[in-house]
Design a protein around this motif. Sequence first.
Motif, PDB file in Angstrom:
ATOM      1  N   LYS A 155      11.646  -1.690   2.244  1.00 34.24           N
ATOM      2  CA  LYS A 155      10.747  -2.284   1.381  1.00 34.24           C
ATOM      3  C   LYS A 155      10.163  -1.195   0.253  1.00 34.24           C
ATOM      4  CE  LYS A 155       8.109  -5.620   2.790  1.00 34.24           C
ATOM      5  NZ  LYS A 155       7.302  -6.478   3.605  1.00 34.24           N
ATOM      6  N   TYR A 156       9.594  -0.075   1.021  1.00 30.47           N
ATOM      7  CA  TYR A 156       9.135   1.012   0.142  1.00 30.47           C
ATOM      8  C   TYR A 156      10.102   1.489  -0.904  1.00 30.47           C
ATOM      9  CZ  TYR A 156       6.572   5.206  -0.663  1.00 30.47           C
ATOM     10  OH  TYR A 156       5.866   6.301  -1.707  1.00 30.47           O
ATOM     11  N   ASP A 157      11.350   1.789  -0.325  1.00 33.28           N
ATOM     12  CA  ASP A 157      12.411   2.485  -1.073  1.00 33.28           C
ATOM     13  C   ASP A 157      12.712   1.263  -2.033  1.00 33.28           C
ATOM     14  OD1 ASP A 157      12.323   4.758   0.488  1.00 33.28           O
ATOM     15  OD2 ASP A 157      14.105   4.071   1.637  1.00 33.28           O
ATOM     16  N   LYS A 161       5.431  -2.020  -3.259  1.00 29.02           N
ATOM     17  CA  LYS A 161       4.115  -1.031  -2.578  1.00 29.02           C
ATOM     18  C   LYS A 161       3.073  -1.955  -2.826  1.00 29.02           C
ATOM     19  CE  LYS A 161       6.706   3.342  -4.277  1.00 29.02           C
ATOM     20  NZ  LYS A 161       6.643   4.304  -5.207  1.00 29.02           N
ATOM     21  N   ASP A 162       2.788  -3.045  -1.986  1.00 27.61           N
ATOM     22  CA  ASP A 162       1.677  -3.832  -2.074  1.00 27.61           C
ATOM     23  C   ASP A 162       0.798  -2.959  -1.067  1.00 27.61           C
ATOM     24  OD1 ASP A 162       2.153  -5.706   0.620  1.00 27.61           O
ATOM     25  OD2 ASP A 162       3.821  -5.179  -0.745  1.00 27.61           O
ATOM     26  N   GLU A 163      -0.627  -3.291  -0.828  1.00 32.48           N
ATOM     27  CA  GLU A 163      -1.471  -2.769   0.193  1.00 32.48           C
ATOM     28  C   GLU A 163      -1.161  -3.044   1.415  1.00 32.48           C
ATOM     29  OE1 GLU A 163      -6.131  -3.141   1.383  1.00 32.48           O
ATOM     30  OE2 GLU A 163      -5.364  -4.180  -0.230  1.00 32.48           O
ATOM     31  N   LYS A 164      -0.526  -4.064   1.830  1.00 32.59           N
ATOM     32  CA  LYS A 164      -0.165  -4.353   3.122  1.00 32.59           C
ATOM     33  C   LYS A 164       1.091  -3.696   3.634  1.00 32.59           C
ATOM     34  CE  LYS A 164       0.198  -8.268   6.585  1.00 32.59           C
ATOM     35  NZ  LYS A 164       1.343  -7.675   7.290  1.00 32.59           N
ATOM     36  N   THR A 165       2.009  -3.738   2.897  1.00 33.12           N
ATOM     37  CA  THR A 165       3.316  -3.081   3.204  1.00 33.12           C
ATOM     38  C   THR A 165       2.719  -1.551   3.267  1.00 33.12           C
ATOM     39  OG1 THR A 165       4.601  -4.522   1.953  1.00 33.12           O
ATOM     40  CG2 THR A 165       5.371  -2.493   2.505  1.00 33.12           C
ATOM     41  N   LEU A 166       2.257  -0.951   2.409  1.00 33.70           N
ATOM     42  CA  LEU A 166       1.762   0.540   2.489  1.00 33.70           C
ATOM     43  C   LEU A 166       1.036   1.001   3.709  1.00 33.70           C
ATOM     44  CD1 LEU A 166       0.877   1.016  -1.267  1.00 33.70           C
ATOM     45  CD2 LEU A 166       3.178   1.873  -0.375  1.00 33.70           C
ATOM     46  N   TYR A 167      -0.019  -0.168   3.993  1.00 29.32           N
ATOM     47  CA  TYR A 167      -0.816   0.324   5.159  1.00 29.32           C
ATOM     48  C   TYR A 167      -0.037   0.155   6.468  1.00 29.32           C
ATOM     49  CZ  TYR A 167      -4.688  -0.511   8.473  1.00 29.32           C
ATOM     50  OH  TYR A 167      -5.480  -0.392   9.518  1.00 29.32           O
ATOM     51  N   GLU A 168       0.731  -0.885   6.510  1.00 26.44           N
ATOM     52  CA  GLU A 168       1.551  -0.852   7.821  1.00 26.44           C
ATOM     53  C   GLU A 168       2.732   0.502   7.891  1.00 26.44           C
ATOM     54  OE1 GLU A 168       0.814  -2.545  10.231  1.00 26.44           O
ATOM     55  OE2 GLU A 168      -0.167  -4.137   9.681  1.00 26.44           O
ATOM     56  N   TYR A 169       2.942   0.893   6.612  1.00 24.35           N
ATOM     57  CA  TYR A 169       4.194   1.876   6.715  1.00 24.35           C
ATOM     58  C   TYR A 169       3.510   3.019   6.960  1.00 24.35           C
ATOM     59  CZ  TYR A 169       8.180   4.327   4.922  1.00 24.35           C
ATOM     60  OH  TYR A 169       9.176   5.334   4.745  1.00 24.35           O
ATOM     61  N   ILE A 170       2.090   3.491   6.490  1.00 19.41           N
ATOM     62  CA  ILE A 170       1.753   4.728   6.877  1.00 19.41           C
ATOM     63  C   ILE A 170       1.577   5.040   8.523  1.00 19.41           C
ATOM     64  CG2 ILE A 170      -0.641   5.700   7.331  1.00 19.41           C
ATOM     65  CD1 ILE A 170      -1.201   4.756   4.375  1.00 19.41           C
ATOM     66  N   TYR A 171       1.082   3.612   9.129  1.00 21.14           N
ATOM     67  CA  TYR A 171       1.198   3.713  10.793  1.00 21.14           C
ATOM     68  C   TYR A 171       2.351   3.692  11.494  1.00 21.14           C
ATOM     69  CZ  TYR A 171      -3.982   3.548  10.494  1.00 21.14           C
ATOM     70  OH  TYR A 171      -5.251   3.941  10.185  1.00 21.14           O
ATOM     71  N   ALA A 172       3.292   3.012  10.855  1.00 27.54           N
ATOM     72  CA  ALA A 172       4.702   3.047  11.427  1.00 27.54           C
ATOM     73  C   ALA A 172       5.263   4.397  11.317  1.00 27.54           C
ATOM     74  CB  ALA A 172       5.508   2.066  10.750  1.00 27.54           C
ATOM     75  N   SER A 173       4.839   5.122  10.061  1.00 31.70           N
ATOM     76  CA  SER A 173       5.462   6.488  10.047  1.00 31.70           C
ATOM     77  C   SER A 173       4.931   7.570  10.941  1.00 31.70           C
ATOM     78  CB  SER A 173       5.093   6.789   8.600  1.00 31.70           C
ATOM     79  OG  SER A 173       5.700   6.185   7.576  1.00 31.70           O
ATOM     80  N   GLU A 186      -0.574   8.581  -1.342  1.00 31.18           N
ATOM     81  CA  GLU A 186      -1.117   8.473  -2.630  1.00 31.18           C
ATOM     82  C   GLU A 186      -0.742   7.271  -3.185  1.00 31.18           C
ATOM     83  OE1 GLU A 186      -0.642  11.254  -5.607  1.00 31.18           O
ATOM     84  OE2 GLU A 186      -1.264  12.983  -4.316  1.00 31.18           O
ATOM     85  N   ASP A 187       0.375   6.569  -2.743  1.00 29.87           N
ATOM     86  CA  ASP A 187       0.573   5.342  -3.318  1.00 29.87           C
ATOM     87  C   ASP A 187      -0.442   4.037  -2.750  1.00 29.87           C
ATOM     88  OD1 ASP A 187       2.664   6.047  -4.985  1.00 29.87           O
ATOM     89  OD2 ASP A 187       4.299   5.736  -3.144  1.00 29.87           O
TER      90      ASP A 187
END
Length: 244
Positions: A155-157, A161-173, A186-187
Amino acid sequence: VNSILSQEPPKTTTTPAKEVPKQELVKKEPGISFVKSEWKDIVAIATKEKKYIFIDAYTTWCSPCKWMDENVYNSKQAEDYFSSKFISVKMDMEKEEGLLFKDKYRVDAYPTYLFFDSTGKVIHRFQGPLEVENFIKEVENTFTPDKAFYELKRKYDKGIKDEKTLYEYIYASFKAFGEVNQDLLEDYFDTQDDFLSQKNWHILDEFVLDIKSKPFRYLTANREKFYPVFGKDTVEKKIYLTKM
């Protein structure tokens, strides 16, 4: 005197029954049943049985890997959960196909857990030893596209880049690699108006490590706004350690 004990056994031409292999007589201990086969065959089995694939990426010298064997994989709870959902595979990252998977999926820490759908498409990953309840809880994210690492990455690629996707992606990463890409951070902060929330401070404190990044520059320029919420010592410690 006729006696059953004294009678000769009746002669028979029936072929004696084959001896049952020894391993079939041994009671199976509880635990995940790992399949040993080539990857193409694993995918074929998963496709036929309509199951996902779990790979335990390990090495023989890895102590946390051995801990998972002794404390998680051999539990009845793990057996019940995995047997109905996964074809499970243990793959040594220093031998045979493991070497290919190590490079392809950037496996640098052990144990790493890789999860694929029945066609062999990678869906989720995380790493490190966990108690069985927490382990299964994290495995559950495989079936949740909003939390599965590779689904979030896709999704990110694609520019989502909505807030929920970015937030979950940070912790999943972080769970997947033990680190978070600074561009991703930063995003995320570009979507935020309130840097002083507890969840945003946690992300700043734990994951923002680049002194040139916008989130860190905002923190240093506005440090006095953070003092009343998180404490001056806490804020200054974060700034000092990041600069160091």
